[in-house]
Design a protein around this motif. Sequence first.
Motif, mmCIF file in Angstrom:
data_model
loop_
_atom_site.group_PDB
_atom_site.id
_atom_site.type_symbol
_atom_site.label_atom_id
_atom_site.label_comp_id
_atom_site.label_asym_id
_atom_site.label_seq_id
_atom_site.Cartn_x
_atom_site.Cartn_y
_atom_site.Cartn_z
ATOM 1 N N LEU A 139 -59.389 -72.225 -39.319
ATOM 2 C CA LEU A 139 -60.068 -71.917 -40.573
ATOM 3 C C LEU A 139 -61.410 -72.629 -40.657
ATOM 4 O O LEU A 139 -62.410 -72.062 -41.104
ATOM 5 N N LYS A 140 -61.451 -73.899 -40.232
ATOM 6 C CA LYS A 140 -62.701 -74.652 -40.296
ATOM 7 C C LYS A 140 -63.738 -74.098 -39.327
ATOM 8 O O LYS A 140 -64.934 -74.133 -39.600
ATOM 9 N N ASP A 141 -63.261 -73.594 -38.198
ATOM 10 C CA ASP A 141 -64.183 -72.987 -37.234
ATOM 11 C C ASP A 141 -64.715 -71.647 -37.745
ATOM 12 O O ASP A 141 -65.853 -71.271 -37.462
ATOM 13 N N ALA A 142 -63.882 -70.926 -38.482
ATOM 14 C CA ALA A 142 -64.265 -69.598 -38.963
ATOM 15 C C ALA A 142 -65.167 -69.666 -40.194
ATOM 16 O O ALA A 142 -66.048 -68.830 -40.379
ATOM 17 N N PHE A 143 -64.934 -70.655 -41.062
ATOM 18 C CA PHE A 143 -65.648 -70.756 -42.333
ATOM 19 C C PHE A 143 -66.629 -71.924 -42.323
ATOM 20 O O PHE A 143 -66.433 -72.907 -41.618
ATOM 21 N N THR A 144 -67.643 -71.833 -43.193
ATOM 22 C CA THR A 144 -68.413 -73.025 -43.531
ATOM 23 C C THR A 144 -67.542 -73.869 -44.469
ATOM 24 O O THR A 144 -66.540 -73.371 -45.017
ATOM 25 N N SER A 145 -67.924 -75.117 -44.672
ATOM 26 C CA SER A 145 -67.155 -75.976 -45.580
ATOM 27 C C SER A 145 -67.084 -75.376 -46.979
ATOM 28 O O SER A 145 -66.038 -75.387 -47.630
ATOM 29 N N HIS A 146 -68.222 -74.828 -47.452
ATOM 30 C CA HIS A 146 -68.250 -74.230 -48.791
ATOM 31 C C HIS A 146 -67.349 -73.004 -48.859
ATOM 32 O O HIS A 146 -66.606 -72.821 -49.835
ATOM 33 N N GLU A 147 -67.394 -72.167 -47.822
ATOM 34 C CA GLU A 147 -66.532 -70.979 -47.806
ATOM 35 C C GLU A 147 -65.063 -71.366 -47.827
ATOM 36 O O GLU A 147 -64.266 -70.760 -48.551
ATOM 37 N N LEU A 148 -64.713 -72.393 -47.071
ATOM 38 C CA LEU A 148 -63.311 -72.809 -47.024
ATOM 39 C C LEU A 148 -62.870 -73.377 -48.372
ATOM 40 O O LEU A 148 -61.773 -73.087 -48.856
ATOM 41 N N THR A 149 -63.749 -74.165 -49.005
ATOM 42 C CA THR A 149 -63.438 -74.716 -50.328
ATOM 43 C C THR A 149 -63.198 -73.598 -51.334
ATOM 44 O O THR A 149 -62.190 -73.582 -52.049
ATOM 45 N N VAL A 150 -64.115 -72.653 -51.382
ATOM 46 C CA VAL A 150 -64.010 -71.536 -52.329
ATOM 47 C C VAL A 150 -62.778 -70.694 -52.030
ATOM 48 O O VAL A 150 -62.028 -70.308 -52.939
ATOM 49 N N TRP A 151 -62.546 -70.417 -50.753
ATOM 50 C CA TRP A 151 -61.417 -69.572 -50.362
ATOM 51 C C TRP A 151 -60.082 -70.210 -50.740
ATOM 52 O O TRP A 151 -59.192 -69.544 -51.272
ATOM 53 N N VAL A 152 -59.928 -71.511 -50.479
ATOM 54 C CA VAL A 152 -58.660 -72.186 -50.825
ATOM 55 C C VAL A 152 -58.469 -72.203 -52.334
ATOM 56 O O VAL A 152 -57.364 -71.957 -52.835
ATOM 57 N N LEU A 153 -59.523 -72.497 -53.089
ATOM 58 C CA LEU A 153 -59.398 -72.505 -54.558
ATOM 59 C C LEU A 153 -58.988 -71.135 -55.084
ATOM 60 O O LEU A 153 -58.186 -71.032 -56.026
ATOM 61 N N ALA A 154 -59.504 -70.082 -54.478
ATOM 62 C CA ALA A 154 -59.173 -68.724 -54.934
ATOM 63 C C ALA A 154 -57.800 -68.279 -54.460
ATOM 64 O O ALA A 154 -56.984 -67.785 -55.255
#
Length: 203
Positions: A139-154
């Motif tokens: 997941l970290k390789d696929a997403f930027t840190s911001h994308e991963l943060t937003v995706w997990v929150l959603a």
Amino acid sequence: MADAHLSSRVLGDPPTDLSLTAQSQWNQISQHEKRFRGIIRGSGVGREYIEEVLSTARVNFYRHLRSNGPVSDSPIAYFTMVCKNASYDHLKGLAKKVESLVADSRSLLEDPERGLYIARSSADLVEDAEELQRGLKILKDAFTSHELTVWVLAEAYDLDSPTIAEHTGSTAGAVRQTLKRARDKLKHPKVKRKLFGYTLATD
């Protein structure tokens, strides 16, 4: 002062150590719990966390009544404010937790308090730490840190775009775009192949 048997009082048993007026105010808010659940949900709290936030709000209101006596304003209006404050604190705490999780490359995609984990299927919890680390690394390789943060929150905490925006210093439109980018990345054959068999689960 110790809160003896506080949880049982807050979760249903009428408190017996309040003044008559304070007890009357407690009873008033207890008669409108459906309304307060709607206020909490309207504040952006995910559906599965509404009862948790309502319970926190009731604890806070009870403590106020016990320590300070009856509120001078309408108890309904006062408890509405308590619910909104509890909702804000809950959401702020989630945002910090997820940002910390994403920032720590050694951490697992796991939240012991809520049972958040990467699983091979919706039924089987991956016990092996290496499997969990592998899933998070993908997941970290696929997403930027911001994308991963937003995706997990959603995806994990059921927050809507305006709520995520408020707690990540963004805008609702930007959050929607970020979520779309993240979801599009998950559809990429290479990422799908790497994540085959994994799912994000909460309990």
